[in-house]
Write a protein that holds these residues in place. Structure first.
Motif, PDB file in Angstrom:
ATOM      1  N   ASP A  72       0.890  -1.373  -0.077  1.00 38.01           N
ATOM      2  CA  ASP A  72       0.110   0.128  -0.006  1.00 38.01           C
ATOM      3  C   ASP A  72       0.970   1.209   0.004  1.00 38.01           C
ATOM      4  OD1 ASP A  72      -2.315  -1.439   0.160  1.00 38.01           O
ATOM      5  OD2 ASP A  72      -2.416  -1.458   2.362  1.00 38.01           O
ATOM      6  N   THR A  73       0.243   2.257  -0.620  1.00 40.75           N
ATOM      7  CA  THR A  73       0.953   3.457  -0.636  1.00 40.75           C
ATOM      8  C   THR A  73       0.019   4.696  -0.469  1.00 40.75           C
ATOM      9  OG1 THR A  73       2.769   3.044  -2.337  1.00 40.75           O
ATOM     10  CG2 THR A  73       2.409   5.293  -2.014  1.00 40.75           C
ATOM     11  N   PRO A  96       2.252   6.475 -10.669  1.00 43.37           N
ATOM     12  CA  PRO A  96       2.555   6.188 -12.082  1.00 43.37           C
ATOM     13  C   PRO A  96       1.317   5.963 -12.752  1.00 43.37           C
ATOM     14  CG  PRO A  96       3.283   4.580 -10.278  1.00 43.37           C
ATOM     15  CD  PRO A  96       2.699   5.447  -9.839  1.00 43.37           C
ATOM     16  N   GLY A  97       1.528   6.150 -14.141  1.00 44.69           N
ATOM     17  CA  GLY A  97       0.492   6.341 -15.253  1.00 44.69           C
ATOM     18  C   GLY A  97      -0.444   7.297 -15.004  1.00 44.69           C
ATOM     19  N   GLY A  98      -0.374   8.497 -14.443  1.00 46.13           N
ATOM     20  CA  GLY A  98      -1.176   9.503 -14.319  1.00 46.13           C
ATOM     21  C   GLY A  98      -1.994   9.437 -13.368  1.00 46.13           C
ATOM     22  N   ARG A  99      -2.100   8.445 -12.269  1.00 48.24           N
ATOM     23  CA  ARG A  99      -3.161   8.255 -11.369  1.00 48.24           C
ATOM     24  C   ARG A  99      -2.910   9.450 -10.459  1.00 48.24           C
ATOM     25  NH1 ARG A  99      -5.715   3.727 -10.676  1.00 48.24           N
ATOM     26  NH2 ARG A  99      -6.044   3.847  -8.500  1.00 48.24           N
ATOM     27  N   GLY A 125       4.247   0.527  -8.415  1.00 49.07           N
ATOM     28  CA  GLY A 125       5.545   1.052  -8.330  1.00 49.07           C
ATOM     29  C   GLY A 125       6.219   1.358  -7.044  1.00 49.07           C
ATOM     30  N   GLY A 126       7.540   1.568  -7.162  1.00 48.97           N
ATOM     31  CA  GLY A 126       8.386   1.724  -5.912  1.00 48.97           C
ATOM     32  C   GLY A 126       7.683   3.211  -5.204  1.00 48.97           C
ATOM     33  N   ALA A 129       7.968   6.429  -7.167  1.00 51.23           N
ATOM     34  CA  ALA A 129       7.101   6.573  -8.144  1.00 51.23           C
ATOM     35  C   ALA A 129       6.017   7.511  -7.802  1.00 51.23           C
ATOM     36  CB  ALA A 129       6.617   5.276  -8.623  1.00 51.23           C
ATOM     37  N   TYR A 130       5.978   7.746  -6.593  1.00 52.93           N
ATOM     38  CA  TYR A 130       4.831   8.573  -5.970  1.00 52.93           C
ATOM     39  C   TYR A 130       5.213   9.993  -5.442  1.00 52.93           C
ATOM     40  CZ  TYR A 130       2.212   4.667  -6.194  1.00 52.93           C
ATOM     41  OH  TYR A 130       1.331   3.322  -6.779  1.00 52.93           O
ATOM     42  N   THR A 131       4.596  10.992  -5.640  1.00 55.19           N
ATOM     43  CA  THR A 131       4.477  12.458  -5.057  1.00 55.19           C
ATOM     44  C   THR A 131       3.259  12.746  -4.475  1.00 55.19           C
ATOM     45  OG1 THR A 131       6.149  12.672  -6.922  1.00 55.19           O
ATOM     46  CG2 THR A 131       5.302  14.734  -5.876  1.00 55.19           C
TER      47      THR A 131
END
Length: 153
Positions: A72-73, A96-99, A125-126, A129-131
């Motif tokens: 989970d993220t 990732p992927g514009g989500r 993703g790792g 990959a998130y902001t």
């Protein structure tokens, strides 16, 4: 409260007997617990990546983070509103992927530390990959932006 195994909490000389007892206690755990690389003794470890702590001249303090635990993220912002007025705020987690997941946060005028977080999502993703970004603004459609806090430095 944290409960420690008797072999760890007991005072006395450490020797082979103590190590054997600790090893025997560890062998009593289920296989899934014993083999998981994500465990730190009390459950799944949580990876946290935060941006800097920011303060606006208007009285908002905030730090925004991306958290990952197991599969989970999610995003979390820690903030304090010392403006004396309730504010509009939105926490966004971009992956990732514009989500993107957005959460409107209730930001009261009580000058107490608080948090807001997005729902947990299955990681795609790792952690890198998130902001996450949080924006605090005066109330209303024409409210001025007071602070933008991100998980990147």
């Amino acid at each position: 409260m944290v409960a420690l195994p008797l072999t760890v909490a007991s005072a006395g000389q450490v020797g082979d007997a103590g190590r054997a007892a600790a090893r025997d206690a560890a062998d009593d755990r289920p296989d899934t617990v014993r083999r998981s690389p994500f465990l730190l003794g009390q459950g799944l470890a949580t990876a946290v990546r935060c941006g800097p702590e920011l303060t606006s001249p208007d009285g908002i303090e905030a730090q925004t983070c991306v958290l990952t635990q197991g599969e989970d993220t999610w995003a979390r912002t820690y903030y304090r509103n010392a403006t004396g007025a309730s504010l509009d705020s939105v926490l966004s987690l971009m992956g990732p992927g514009g989500r993107t997941v957005q959460m409107r946060c209730t930001t009261g005028a009580d000058d107490e530390p608080a948090t807001c977080e997005t729902p947990r999502e299955r990681s795609r993703g790792g952690p890198d990959a998130y902001t996450a970004v949080t924006e605090f603004a005066e109330r209303g459609a024409d409210g001025a932006l007071l602070l933008r806090s991100g998980s990147n430095s």
